[in-house]
Design a protein around this motif. Structure first.
Motif, PDB file in Angstrom:
ATOM      1  N   THR A  19      49.955  35.046  38.115  1.00 11.74           N
ATOM      2  CA  THR A  19      49.124  35.277  39.303  1.00 11.74           C
ATOM      3  C   THR A  19      48.517  33.975  39.788  1.00 11.74           C
ATOM      4  O   THR A  19      48.503  33.696  41.000  1.00 11.74           O
ATOM      5  CB  THR A  19      48.020  36.310  39.003  1.00 11.74           C
ATOM      6  OG1 THR A  19      48.640  37.529  38.581  1.00 11.74           O
ATOM      7  CG2 THR A  19      47.154  36.567  40.215  1.00 11.74           C
ATOM      8  N   GLY A  20      48.041  33.153  38.878  1.00 13.61           N
ATOM      9  CA  GLY A  20      47.483  31.852  39.254  1.00 13.61           C
ATOM     10  C   GLY A  20      48.506  30.975  39.955  1.00 13.61           C
ATOM     11  O   GLY A  20      48.199  30.309  40.953  1.00 13.61           O
ATOM     12  N   ILE A  23      49.029  32.344  43.514  1.00 10.10           N
ATOM     13  CA  ILE A  23      47.918  31.968  44.394  1.00 10.10           C
ATOM     14  C   ILE A  23      48.007  30.490  44.755  1.00 10.10           C
ATOM     15  O   ILE A  23      47.778  30.111  45.914  1.00 10.10           O
ATOM     16  CB  ILE A  23      46.558  32.294  43.729  1.00 10.10           C
ATOM     17  CG1 ILE A  23      46.378  33.801  43.590  1.00 10.10           C
ATOM     18  CG2 ILE A  23      45.403  31.653  44.492  1.00 10.10           C
ATOM     19  CD1 ILE A  23      46.248  34.570  44.895  1.00 10.10           C
ATOM     20  N   LYS A  24      48.359  29.652  43.804  1.00 13.70           N
ATOM     21  CA  LYS A  24      48.498  28.211  44.087  1.00 13.70           C
ATOM     22  C   LYS A  24      49.551  27.980  45.163  1.00 13.70           C
ATOM     23  O   LYS A  24      49.345  27.199  46.105  1.00 13.70           O
ATOM     24  CB  LYS A  24      48.865  27.454  42.815  1.00 13.70           C
ATOM     25  CG  LYS A  24      49.072  25.966  43.030  1.00 13.70           C
ATOM     26  CD  LYS A  24      49.593  25.300  41.775  1.00 13.70           C
ATOM     27  CE  LYS A  24      49.844  23.826  41.955  1.00 13.70           C
ATOM     28  NZ  LYS A  24      50.664  23.461  43.092  1.00 13.70           N
ATOM     29  N   ALA A  26      50.584  30.102  47.466  1.00 14.94           N
ATOM     30  CA  ALA A  26      50.077  30.629  48.742  1.00 14.94           C
ATOM     31  C   ALA A  26      49.030  29.673  49.327  1.00 14.94           C
ATOM     32  O   ALA A  26      49.038  29.396  50.533  1.00 14.94           O
ATOM     33  CB  ALA A  26      49.490  32.022  48.537  1.00 14.94           C
ATOM     34  N   ARG A  27      48.148  29.168  48.487  1.00 15.93           N
ATOM     35  CA  ARG A  27      47.113  28.230  48.942  1.00 15.93           C
ATOM     36  C   ARG A  27      47.731  26.951  49.496  1.00 15.93           C
ATOM     37  O   ARG A  27      47.352  26.472  50.568  1.00 15.93           O
ATOM     38  CB  ARG A  27      46.176  27.924  47.773  1.00 15.93           C
ATOM     39  CG  ARG A  27      44.945  27.138  48.163  1.00 15.93           C
ATOM     40  CD  ARG A  27      44.078  26.825  46.971  1.00 15.93           C
ATOM     41  NE  ARG A  27      44.825  25.992  46.038  1.00 15.93           N
ATOM     42  CZ  ARG A  27      44.940  26.220  44.734  1.00 15.93           C
ATOM     43  NH1 ARG A  27      44.374  27.264  44.190  1.00 15.93           N
ATOM     44  NH2 ARG A  27      45.620  25.404  43.962  1.00 15.93           N
ATOM     45  N   TRP A  39      41.187  34.431  49.161  1.00 18.63           N
ATOM     46  CA  TRP A  39      41.938  35.308  48.265  1.00 18.63           C
ATOM     47  C   TRP A  39      41.023  35.903  47.195  1.00 18.63           C
ATOM     48  O   TRP A  39      39.962  35.375  46.892  1.00 18.63           O
ATOM     49  CB  TRP A  39      43.083  34.563  47.588  1.00 18.63           C
ATOM     50  CG  TRP A  39      42.656  33.342  46.814  1.00 18.63           C
ATOM     51  CD1 TRP A  39      42.572  32.066  47.297  1.00 18.63           C
ATOM     52  CD2 TRP A  39      42.214  33.281  45.454  1.00 18.63           C
ATOM     53  NE1 TRP A  39      42.109  31.219  46.313  1.00 18.63           N
ATOM     54  CE2 TRP A  39      41.889  31.936  45.172  1.00 18.63           C
ATOM     55  CE3 TRP A  39      42.070  34.225  44.458  1.00 18.63           C
ATOM     56  CZ2 TRP A  39      41.423  31.518  43.934  1.00 18.63           C
ATOM     57  CZ3 TRP A  39      41.607  33.814  43.210  1.00 18.63           C
ATOM     58  CH2 TRP A  39      41.298  32.465  42.971  1.00 18.63           C
ATOM     59  N   TRP A  41      41.862  38.440  43.403  1.00 19.45           N
ATOM     60  CA  TRP A  41      42.832  39.228  42.638  1.00 19.45           C
ATOM     61  C   TRP A  41      42.152  39.878  41.452  1.00 19.45           C
ATOM     62  O   TRP A  41      41.107  39.432  41.000  1.00 19.45           O
ATOM     63  CB  TRP A  41      44.047  38.419  42.200  1.00 19.45           C
ATOM     64  CG  TRP A  41      43.827  37.220  41.319  1.00 19.45           C
ATOM     65  CD1 TRP A  41      43.809  35.913  41.723  1.00 19.45           C
ATOM     66  CD2 TRP A  41      43.623  37.188  39.896  1.00 19.45           C
ATOM     67  NE1 TRP A  41      43.592  35.093  40.649  1.00 19.45           N
ATOM     68  CE2 TRP A  41      43.480  35.846  39.505  1.00 19.45           C
ATOM     69  CE3 TRP A  41      43.551  38.174  38.922  1.00 19.45           C
ATOM     70  CZ2 TRP A  41      43.268  35.460  38.196  1.00 19.45           C
ATOM     71  CZ3 TRP A  41      43.336  37.798  37.596  1.00 19.45           C
ATOM     72  CH2 TRP A  41      43.202  36.445  37.262  1.00 19.45           C
ATOM     73  N   MET A  55      46.250  41.761  44.715  1.00 18.93           N
ATOM     74  CA  MET A  55      45.746  40.565  45.377  1.00 18.93           C
ATOM     75  C   MET A  55      45.412  40.849  46.830  1.00 18.93           C
ATOM     76  O   MET A  55      46.139  41.577  47.504  1.00 18.93           O
ATOM     77  CB  MET A  55      46.800  39.457  45.347  1.00 18.93           C
ATOM     78  CG  MET A  55      47.151  38.953  43.971  1.00 18.93           C
ATOM     79  SD  MET A  55      48.430  37.695  44.038  1.00 18.93           S
ATOM     80  CE  MET A  55      49.835  38.640  43.464  1.00 18.93           C
ATOM     81  N   LEU A  57      44.937  38.522  50.140  1.00 11.80           N
ATOM     82  CA  LEU A  57      45.132  37.180  50.686  1.00 11.80           C
ATOM     83  C   LEU A  57      44.845  37.248  52.178  1.00 11.80           C
ATOM     84  O   LEU A  57      45.425  38.081  52.875  1.00 11.80           O
ATOM     85  CB  LEU A  57      46.574  36.705  50.486  1.00 11.80           C
ATOM     86  CG  LEU A  57      47.156  36.791  49.084  1.00 11.80           C
ATOM     87  CD1 LEU A  57      48.636  36.448  49.106  1.00 11.80           C
ATOM     88  CD2 LEU A  57      46.415  35.861  48.153  1.00 11.80           C
ATOM     89  N   GLU A 152      38.409  34.893  42.489  1.00 10.75           N
ATOM     90  CA  GLU A 152      38.395  34.788  43.937  1.00 10.75           C
ATOM     91  C   GLU A 152      38.287  33.327  44.328  1.00 10.75           C
ATOM     92  O   GLU A 152      37.949  32.487  43.508  1.00 10.75           O
ATOM     93  CB  GLU A 152      37.244  35.593  44.552  1.00 10.75           C
ATOM     94  CG  GLU A 152      35.894  34.927  44.512  1.00 10.75           C
ATOM     95  CD  GLU A 152      35.230  34.925  43.138  1.00 10.75           C
ATOM     96  OE1 GLU A 152      34.419  34.025  42.896  1.00 10.75           O
ATOM     97  OE2 GLU A 152      35.510  35.795  42.301  1.00 10.75           O
ATOM     98  N   ALA A 153      38.598  33.046  45.591  1.00 10.53           N
ATOM     99  CA  ALA A 153      38.486  31.683  46.102  1.00 10.53           C
ATOM    100  C   ALA A 153      37.030  31.250  45.990  1.00 10.53           C
ATOM    101  O   ALA A 153      36.147  31.904  46.539  1.00 10.53           O
ATOM    102  CB  ALA A 153      38.970  31.614  47.552  1.00 10.53           C
TER     103      ALA A 153
END
Length: 160
Positions: A19-20, A23-24, A26-27, A39, A41, A55, A57, A152-153
């Motif tokens: 998941t990390g 997210i990386k 996507a970021r 984001w 999750w 998640m 986003l 979360e962000a």
């Protein structure tokens, strides 16, 4: 979106890492397009799904068509073997494409997703998000997960 990592061959102990990584990616993608990614999750383990992550986003409507194929591409890169249909399940929040013209519809549906994701949230946090008193959430509160249960962000948090 939901990523059914274990269904795709990721060991339950490595789902937080998967998941990390997702997210990386996507970021980084959003940054290349001139935006910051909002984001959140939460990890779960379900009888039928195994280890998986829900998640949220935030993708601006103008980027949504470009973003749409990316989650599948990233999942294929992250999975240890071949992609299995259904590992990535993406659904925009109802009203997201018209969030500026129909904010009430968007926010009502976003809160519904948050309510689902925040199964074991304390009432104080629910109050801040406007979902306090929406009823008991008996599903998924007692599952075992490895690593963090949620994230979360950080830039979305209010200071103090």
């Amino acid at each position: 979106m939901t990523a059914h990592w274990q269904k795709g061959g990721v060991d339950a102990r490595d789902c937080c890492t998967a998941t990390g990584e997702f997210i990386k990616r996507a970021r980084d993608w959003m940054r290349r397009h001139g935006y910051r990614l909002g984001w959140a999750w939460v990890q779960e383990y379900g009888q039928g799904y195994g280890a998986h992550a829900h998640m949220l986003l935030h993708v601006p409507p103008e980027l949504a068509p470009l973003f749409a194929p990316m989650p599948l591409r990233w999942a294929k890169d992250i999975l240890p073997g071949a992609y299995i249909k259904g590992v990535i399940d993406t659904k925009p929040i109802r009203g997201a494409s018209s969030a500026y013209s129909e904010p009430d519809l968007y926010w009502a549906n976003l809160r519904t997703k948050l309510h689902y994701m925040m199964k074991a949230a304390p009432p104080e946090l629910e109050a801040v998000l406007g979902i306090q008193g929406w009823g008991d959430k008996p599903w998924g509160q007692y599952c075992t997960v490895h690593g963090k249960r949620a994230a979360e962000a950080q830039w979305l948090r209010k200071p103090g």
